[in-house]
Design a protein around this motif. Structure first.
Motif, mmCIF file in Angstrom:
data_model
loop_
_atom_site.group_PDB
_atom_site.id
_atom_site.type_symbol
_atom_site.label_atom_id
_atom_site.label_comp_id
_atom_site.label_asym_id
_atom_site.label_seq_id
_atom_site.Cartn_x
_atom_site.Cartn_y
_atom_site.Cartn_z
ATOM 1 N N SER A 149 -6.072 0.969 -3.000
ATOM 2 C CA SER A 149 -5.722 0.445 -1.680
ATOM 3 C C SER A 149 -6.964 0.040 -0.903
ATOM 4 O O SER A 149 -6.963 -0.974 -0.205
ATOM 5 C CB SER A 149 -4.930 1.499 -0.887
ATOM 6 N N ALA B 174 -4.122 0.642 5.608
ATOM 7 C CA ALA B 174 -3.708 0.684 4.205
ATOM 8 C C ALA B 174 -3.819 2.097 3.639
ATOM 9 O O ALA B 174 -2.940 2.562 2.904
ATOM 10 C CB ALA B 174 -4.550 -0.290 3.384
ATOM 11 N N PHE C 291 0.833 -1.202 0.000
ATOM 12 C CA PHE C 291 0.000 0.000 0.000
ATOM 13 C C PHE C 291 0.870 1.256 0.000
ATOM 14 O O PHE C 291 0.498 2.269 -0.604
ATOM 15 C CB PHE C 291 -0.917 -0.016 1.222
ATOM 16 N N SER D 105 -7.275 -3.801 0.171
ATOM 17 C CA SER D 105 -7.274 -4.086 1.605
ATOM 18 C C SER D 105 -8.604 -4.695 2.042
ATOM 19 O O SER D 105 -8.635 -5.559 2.929
ATOM 20 C CB SER D 105 -6.984 -2.811 2.401
#
Length: 358
Positions: A106, A239, A73, A110
């Protein structure tokens, strides 16, 4: 007022409070107090790592999740800004577009990793995140048309953040007010605001639930909390903060590549800093990041001085050779773990509690 700004999470130790104030002041006046490009770059790296490590501590220290995908990330944020700046041209519009796309990517990644992997045992989850991070690093290296491959991407910052930009012709307090100075204070303000936001998160009812899950997830589930949901949200938040840290690093370096953001060595550095500073203490990210980055950048200089002083002593002079700085960094880490098993912040707070009880 200060208590509210710190979300009622005061240092609880006089020495820790002094250390944090010194660090804050030093980073705030770094361009003026520590002249030179190296010193400013070290201060900027400290700021980035404070945010990066604090976001990881939200996972490891407060939720009890061991993840090896955090640098993924971090890299997404850096590559988002770099790719947008090279494709759309220099300007804040490109930076914001790149950061926005990176945050969305991200968020999705995530969320998927959290929902599909957090139901498994801790060690298996760690292995899954390691595999995903390795796959992403390989992908970034091979998609050379998009990411620049192993060479990475070099791009131009918005005009006001460019080193060639100068607001005044004459220096102020011995420092030119240029784009590099604006870039540094952009990092400083963003990291400070986001660090305070992380403090607020971990000291909110949501943060208390995360700590309950860390201590005993079965009990937390039994009293009605959906632990998978809370763990997934923690994963997503960590993240997103890491993505912003990666974007800040890219803006500072005006470059990003696999070695600067996606390297597994960076993941190991994050783990070391969390352990040194103290897991489950946001202030540990500050203290640990500052000490680690200082050692990483200036330990060789100290060893060079020691080698010169011990030039006539055959064995000792070779032991303190600057080429052996990684050895001494490892020794310092072992000593810190031995003397501070709960981290520097944990140890200082424990001593403060003992003195208050006495």
């Amino acid at each position: 007022m200060l208590n509210r700004i710190l979300s009622h999470d005061l240092p609880k130790s006089r020495w820790l409070a002094i250390a944090l104030v010194i660090i804050l002041i030093a980073l705030a006046v770094a361009p003026f107090a520590f002249p030179g490009s190296k010193a400013l770059s070290v201060a900027a790296k400290m700021l980035v790592f404070v945010l990066l490590v604090a976001s990881y501590d939200l996972l490891l220290g407060y939720t009890g999740i061991v993840s090896f995908a955090h640098t993924m990330f971090f890299g997404i944020g850096a590559y988002g800004v770099a790719i947008a700046s090279t494709r759309l041209g220099e300007g804040f519009g490109a930076v914001l577009a790149g950061l926005g796309i990176a945050l969305v990517i991200s968020l999705v990644l995530s969320l998927v990793i959290g929902l599909f992997s957090l139901r498994v045992k801790a060690i298996f989850y760690a292995m899954i995140t390691l595999a995903v991070a390795a796959a992403f690093q390989t992908l970034a290296s091979q998609l050379s048309d998009l990411t620049g491959g192993e060479d990475g991407l070099t791009f131009k910052n918005p005009g006001v953040l460019s080193p060639s930009f100068e607001l005044f012709e004459e220096p102020i307090l011995g420092v030119m007010v240029d784009g590099k100075l604006f870039s540094y204070y952009l990092l400083f303000v963003v990291v400070l605001v986001l660090f305070l936001a992380l403090l607020r998160i971990v000291n909110s009812p949501f943060g208390r639930v995360l700590q309950a899950i860390r201590e005993n997830d079965f009990r937390a589930e039994a009293i009605g909390y959906r632990t998978v949901v809370y763990r997934t949200l923690s994963n997503v938040m960590a993240a997103l903060f890491a993505t912003v840290a990666g974007a800040l690093l890219a803006l500072w370096l005006r470059y990003t590549g696999p070695d600067t953001t996606l390297s597994f060595e960076i993941m190991l550095d994050i783990l070391l800093i969390v352990v040194i500073g103290g897991m489950g203490t946001m202030y540990g990210a500050v203290v640990g990041a500052v000490l680690f980055v200082l050692a990483q950048n200036y330990l060789q200089d100290l060893l060079k001085i020691g080698e010169t002083a011990l030039a006539n002593v055959p064995v000792l002079s070779s032991l303190v050779s600057p080429d052996r700085w990684l050895l001494w960094l490892g020794v310092l880490f072992v000593l810190s773990v031995y003397h501070f098993p709960t981290g520097i912040v944990g140890k200082l707070r424990a001593r403060a509690l003992q003195r208050a009880a006495a």
